[in-house]
Write an enzyme that holds these catalytic residues in place. Sequence first.
Site, PDB file in Angstrom:
ATOM      1  N   ASP A  36       8.694 -29.650  17.401  1.00  0.00           N
ATOM      2  CA  ASP A  36      10.159 -29.555  17.425  1.00  0.00           C
ATOM      3  C   ASP A  36      10.733 -30.571  18.417  1.00  0.00           C
ATOM      4  O   ASP A  36      10.108 -30.887  19.431  1.00  0.00           O
ATOM      5  CB  ASP A  36      10.588 -28.146  17.841  1.00  0.00           C
ATOM      6  CG  ASP A  36      10.368 -27.129  16.729  1.00  0.00           C
ATOM      7  OD1 ASP A  36      10.346 -27.547  15.558  1.00  0.00           O
ATOM      8  OD2 ASP A  36      10.205 -25.935  17.030  1.00  0.00           O
ATOM      9  N   SER A 101      16.603 -19.033  40.487  1.00  0.00           N
ATOM     10  CA  SER A 101      15.236 -19.201  41.002  1.00  0.00           C
ATOM     11  C   SER A 101      14.377 -18.007  40.625  1.00  0.00           C
ATOM     12  O   SER A 101      13.157 -18.107  40.600  1.00  0.00           O
ATOM     13  CB  SER A 101      15.254 -19.366  42.523  1.00  0.00           C
ATOM     14  OG  SER A 101      15.758 -18.195  43.138  1.00  0.00           O
ATOM     15  N   ASN A 102      15.026 -16.869  40.349  1.00  0.00           N
ATOM     16  CA  ASN A 102      14.271 -15.692  39.928  1.00  0.00           C
ATOM     17  C   ASN A 102      15.163 -14.789  39.078  1.00  0.00           C
ATOM     18  O   ASN A 102      16.220 -14.362  39.525  1.00  0.00           O
ATOM     19  CB  ASN A 102      13.741 -14.926  41.152  1.00  0.00           C
ATOM     20  CG  ASN A 102      12.582 -14.039  40.770  1.00  0.00           C
ATOM     21  OD1 ASN A 102      12.691 -13.264  39.828  1.00  0.00           O
ATOM     22  ND2 ASN A 102      11.477 -14.157  41.476  1.00  0.00           N
ATOM     23  N   PHE A 103      14.720 -14.518  37.830  1.00  0.00           N
ATOM     24  CA  PHE A 103      15.527 -13.734  36.891  1.00  0.00           C
ATOM     25  C   PHE A 103      15.239 -12.239  36.973  1.00  0.00           C
ATOM     26  O   PHE A 103      15.898 -11.456  36.297  1.00  0.00           O
ATOM     27  CB  PHE A 103      15.288 -14.226  35.457  1.00  0.00           C
ATOM     28  CG  PHE A 103      16.021 -15.492  35.139  1.00  0.00           C
ATOM     29  CD1 PHE A 103      17.325 -15.461  34.682  1.00  0.00           C
ATOM     30  CD2 PHE A 103      15.421 -16.728  35.306  1.00  0.00           C
ATOM     31  CE1 PHE A 103      18.024 -16.619  34.397  1.00  0.00           C
ATOM     32  CE2 PHE A 103      16.102 -17.903  35.027  1.00  0.00           C
ATOM     33  CZ  PHE A 103      17.410 -17.843  34.572  1.00  0.00           C
ATOM     34  N   HIS A 135       1.439 -17.025  45.311  1.00  0.00           N
ATOM     35  CA  HIS A 135       1.488 -17.226  43.860  1.00  0.00           C
ATOM     36  C   HIS A 135       0.123 -17.705  43.350  1.00  0.00           C
ATOM     37  O   HIS A 135      -0.709 -18.159  44.129  1.00  0.00           O
ATOM     38  CB  HIS A 135       2.544 -18.272  43.471  1.00  0.00           C
ATOM     39  CG  HIS A 135       3.951 -17.746  43.486  1.00  0.00           C
ATOM     40  ND1 HIS A 135       4.715 -17.739  44.626  1.00  0.00           N
ATOM     41  CD2 HIS A 135       4.733 -17.206  42.497  1.00  0.00           C
ATOM     42  CE1 HIS A 135       5.911 -17.223  44.348  1.00  0.00           C
ATOM     43  NE2 HIS A 135       5.950 -16.887  43.063  1.00  0.00           N
ATOM     44  N   HIS A 136      -0.004 -17.687  42.034  1.00  0.00           N
ATOM     45  CA  HIS A 136      -1.203 -18.171  41.326  1.00  0.00           C
ATOM     46  C   HIS A 136      -1.464 -19.663  41.610  1.00  0.00           C
ATOM     47  O   HIS A 136      -0.538 -20.401  41.965  1.00  0.00           O
ATOM     48  CB  HIS A 136      -1.019 -17.948  39.816  1.00  0.00           C
ATOM     49  CG  HIS A 136       0.262 -18.515  39.288  1.00  0.00           C
ATOM     50  ND1 HIS A 136       0.361 -19.788  38.791  1.00  0.00           N
ATOM     51  CD2 HIS A 136       1.523 -18.006  39.227  1.00  0.00           C
ATOM     52  CE1 HIS A 136       1.596 -20.033  38.424  1.00  0.00           C
ATOM     53  NE2 HIS A 136       2.336 -18.963  38.682  1.00  0.00           N
ATOM     54  N   LYS A 139       0.616 -22.837  40.126  1.00  0.00           N
ATOM     55  CA  LYS A 139       2.006 -23.129  40.500  1.00  0.00           C
ATOM     56  C   LYS A 139       2.107 -24.520  41.114  1.00  0.00           C
ATOM     57  O   LYS A 139       1.340 -24.883  42.013  1.00  0.00           O
ATOM     58  CB  LYS A 139       2.529 -22.063  41.475  1.00  0.00           C
ATOM     59  CG  LYS A 139       3.999 -22.230  41.789  1.00  0.00           C
ATOM     60  CD  LYS A 139       4.612 -20.949  42.311  1.00  0.00           C
ATOM     61  CE  LYS A 139       6.093 -21.112  42.628  1.00  0.00           C
ATOM     62  NZ  LYS A 139       6.910 -21.511  41.471  1.00  0.00           N
ATOM     63  N   THR A 146      12.134 -18.836  44.727  1.00  0.00           N
ATOM     64  CA  THR A 146      12.597 -17.548  45.255  1.00  0.00           C
ATOM     65  C   THR A 146      12.611 -17.572  46.784  1.00  0.00           C
ATOM     66  O   THR A 146      13.560 -17.093  47.421  1.00  0.00           O
ATOM     67  CB  THR A 146      11.665 -16.425  44.753  1.00  0.00           C
ATOM     68  OG1 THR A 146      11.594 -16.514  43.337  1.00  0.00           O
ATOM     69  CG2 THR A 146      12.145 -15.053  45.168  1.00  0.00           C
TER      70      THR A 146
HETATM   71  N1  LIG Z   1      13.177 -18.332  37.553  1.00  0.00           N
HETATM   72  C1  LIG Z   1      12.215 -17.425  37.312  1.00  0.00           C
HETATM   73  O1  LIG Z   1      12.472 -16.206  37.254  1.00  0.00           O
HETATM   74  C2  LIG Z   1      10.819 -17.892  37.093  1.00  0.00           C
HETATM   75  C3  LIG Z   1      10.541 -19.222  37.166  1.00  0.00           C
HETATM   76  N2  LIG Z   1       9.305 -19.690  36.862  1.00  0.00           N
HETATM   77  C4  LIG Z   1       9.175 -21.138  36.847  1.00  0.00           C
HETATM   78  O2  LIG Z   1       9.165 -21.567  35.481  1.00  0.00           O
HETATM   79  C5  LIG Z   1       8.390 -22.744  35.325  1.00  0.00           C
HETATM   80  C6  LIG Z   1       7.364 -22.540  34.216  1.00  0.00           C
HETATM   81  O3  LIG Z   1       6.490 -21.504  34.575  1.00  0.00           O
HETATM   82  P1  LIG Z   1       5.269 -21.078  33.597  1.00  0.00           P
HETATM   83  O4  LIG Z   1       5.748 -20.743  32.247  1.00  0.00           O
HETATM   84  O5  LIG Z   1       4.513 -20.080  34.389  1.00  0.00           O
HETATM   85  O6  LIG Z   1       4.451 -22.457  33.542  1.00  0.00           O
HETATM   86  P2  LIG Z   1       3.420 -22.939  32.429  1.00  0.00           P
HETATM   87  O7  LIG Z   1       2.706 -24.123  32.996  1.00  0.00           O
HETATM   88  O8  LIG Z   1       2.615 -21.790  31.929  1.00  0.00           O
HETATM   89  O9  LIG Z   1       4.353 -23.418  31.222  1.00  0.00           O
HETATM   90  C7  LIG Z   1       5.131 -24.584  31.244  1.00  0.00           C
HETATM   91  C8  LIG Z   1       5.127 -25.153  29.858  1.00  0.00           C
HETATM   92  O10 LIG Z   1       6.004 -26.270  29.797  1.00  0.00           O
HETATM   93  C9  LIG Z   1       5.346 -27.308  29.064  1.00  0.00           C
HETATM   94  N3  LIG Z   1       5.922 -28.590  29.430  1.00  0.00           N
HETATM   95  C10 LIG Z   1       5.547 -29.436  30.422  1.00  0.00           C
HETATM   96  N4  LIG Z   1       6.344 -30.524  30.432  1.00  0.00           N
HETATM   97  C11 LIG Z   1       7.238 -30.358  29.425  1.00  0.00           C
HETATM   98  C12 LIG Z   1       8.315 -31.127  28.921  1.00  0.00           C
HETATM   99  N5  LIG Z   1       8.619 -32.316  29.440  1.00  0.00           N
HETATM  100  N6  LIG Z   1       9.029 -30.638  27.889  1.00  0.00           N
HETATM  101  C13 LIG Z   1       8.718 -29.455  27.333  1.00  0.00           C
HETATM  102  N7  LIG Z   1       7.695 -28.674  27.753  1.00  0.00           N
HETATM  103  C14 LIG Z   1       6.970 -29.120  28.790  1.00  0.00           C
HETATM  104  C15 LIG Z   1       3.897 -27.160  29.460  1.00  0.00           C
HETATM  105  O11 LIG Z   1       3.052 -27.807  28.543  1.00  0.00           O
HETATM  106  P3  LIG Z   1       1.534 -28.204  29.014  1.00  0.00           P
HETATM  107  O12 LIG Z   1       0.867 -26.916  29.339  1.00  0.00           O
HETATM  108  O13 LIG Z   1       0.979 -28.884  27.821  1.00  0.00           O
HETATM  109  O14 LIG Z   1       1.720 -29.079  30.215  1.00  0.00           O
HETATM  110  C16 LIG Z   1       3.732 -25.643  29.426  1.00  0.00           C
HETATM  111  O15 LIG Z   1       3.463 -25.163  28.130  1.00  0.00           O
HETATM  112  C17 LIG Z   1       7.824 -23.031  36.715  1.00  0.00           C
HETATM  113  O16 LIG Z   1       8.675 -23.947  37.371  1.00  0.00           O
HETATM  114  C18 LIG Z   1       7.906 -21.677  37.434  1.00  0.00           C
HETATM  115  O17 LIG Z   1       7.996 -21.812  38.830  1.00  0.00           O
HETATM  116  C19 LIG Z   1       8.295 -18.869  36.505  1.00  0.00           C
HETATM  117  C20 LIG Z   1       8.498 -17.526  36.454  1.00  0.00           C
HETATM  118  C21 LIG Z   1       9.778 -16.916  36.750  1.00  0.00           C
HETATM  119  O1  LIG Z   2       5.750 -20.053  39.223  1.00  0.00           O
HETATM  120  C1  LIG Z   2       5.867 -18.810  39.133  1.00  0.00           C
HETATM  121  O2  LIG Z   2       5.008 -18.106  38.594  1.00  0.00           O
HETATM  122  C2  LIG Z   2       7.085 -18.196  39.670  1.00  0.00           C
HETATM  123  N1  LIG Z   2       8.051 -18.980  40.066  1.00  0.00           N
HETATM  124  C3  LIG Z   2       9.322 -18.598  40.549  1.00  0.00           C
HETATM  125  C4  LIG Z   2       9.579 -19.144  41.925  1.00  0.00           C
HETATM  126  O3  LIG Z   2       9.184 -20.292  42.215  1.00  0.00           O
HETATM  127  O4  LIG Z   2      10.203 -18.456  42.726  1.00  0.00           O
HETATM  128  C5  LIG Z   2       9.607 -17.133  40.380  1.00  0.00           C
HETATM  129  C6  LIG Z   2       8.412 -16.232  40.479  1.00  0.00           C
HETATM  130  O5  LIG Z   2       8.089 -16.048  41.820  1.00  0.00           O
HETATM  131  C7  LIG Z   2       7.227 -16.731  39.675  1.00  0.00           C
END
Ligand SMILES: NC(=O)C1=CN([C@@H]2O[C@H](COP(=O)(O)OP(=O)(O)OC[C@H]3O[C@@H](n4cnc5c(N)ncnc54)[C@H](OP(=O)(O)O)[C@@H]3O)[C@@H](O)[C@H]2O)C=CC1
Ligand SMILES: O=C(O)C1=N[C@H](C(=O)O)C[C@H](O)C1
Length: 239
Positions: A36, A101-103, A135-136, A139, A146
């Site tokens: 997509d 930063s955190n939902f 965190h894991h 990250k 947060t």
């Molecule tokens: N605000 C909130 O409440 C929360 C925020 N977060 C944040 O969200 C973000 C993502 O977290 P998470 O899902 O755990 O991370 P993941 O690494 O599991 O997922 C990120 C995804 O984005 C893809 N990706 C990378 N670059 C691009 C691009 N240019 N365009 C489209 N897709 C892309 C990656 O692909 P590939 O694997 O192939 O690189 C991967 O599938 C982080 O910044 C995290 O800190 C996380 C949890 C809660």
């Molecule tokens: O990367 C994560 O997993 C998370 N990221 C967010 C942050 O940077 O605060 C929110 C949550 O803690 C999980």
Amino acid sequence: MNIALIGYGKMGHEIEQIAIQRGHQIVARIDLTTNDTFESPAFCSANVAIEFTRPDAAINNIRKCFEAGVPVVCGTTGWANQLSTIRKEMETTNGTLFWASNFSLGVNLFFALNRYLAKLMNPFNDYNISMIEVHHTQKLDAPSGTAITLAESIIEELDRKSKWVKDIQQQPDELAIASIREGNVLGIHEIIYESEMDTISIKHDAKSRRGFALGAVLAAEFTYNKKGFLGMNDLLAFL
Ligand SMILES: NC(=O)C1=CN([C@@H]2O[C@H](COP(=O)(O)OP(=O)(O)OC[C@H]3O[C@@H](n4cnc5c(N)ncnc54)[C@H](OP(=O)(O)O)[C@@H]3O)[C@@H](O)[C@H]2O)C=CC1
Ligand SMILES: O=C(O)C1=N[C@H](C(=O)O)C[C@H](O)C1
């Protein structure tokens, strides 16, 4: 509602499940491994896009949403120092951006508790304050988004702190944030007030990613048909 997912990783998958449970349709998934695109009719048919990718990708993805005229909810952390730039672009394109930063609703209650405790502790100079976030290991950013939000509130409320620093406090006005990366930890944030007499601490420990994902879908529902910059305080006032 038609939802487009930008980033189909850990959060993208969790959000998809909750969005479908709440009766929404996923019309596009944009990721490094999917076909997509932002220009596709499927993406342009979205009422809202939800972006969870990586710090160096978020800003460009948000721009693409503005260009396509699709409101965007973004949870990606590690790029908040560029928020003012993208807000200006949002205004010139008449776009919509919801960023948090955190939902998680629990973390947003914790944000309120943190601010209240900082206000309470302001006159008590014998307590120093520090923060630990865990965190894991996948990250990419540190400190977490947060932790930075928590630190910003503390700095607003506590006269003796004027900036946050990573790891080690060198000046009395610095608030140290220690970032630990281990195993699959979903997100722990602890704020510690310490005097010679005792320790007071508050802690939030996420049990799953469902709390983040539910908040992001609620934010998408709230964002539908709105313009401008939105955040969790707007959503919480509405719930
Ligand atoms: N605000 C909130 O409440 C929360 C925020 N977060 C944040 O969200 C973000 C993502 O977290 P998470 O899902 O755990 O991370 P993941 O690494 O599991 O997922 C990120 C995804 O984005 C893809 N990706 C990378 N670059 C691009 C691009 N240019 N365009 C489209 N897709 C892309 C990656 O692909 P590939 O694997 O192939 O690189 C991967 O599938 C982080 O910044 C995290 O800190 C996380 C949890 C809660
Ligand atoms: O990367 C994560 O997993 C998370 N990221 C967010 C942050 O940077 O605060 C929110 C949550 O803690 C999980």
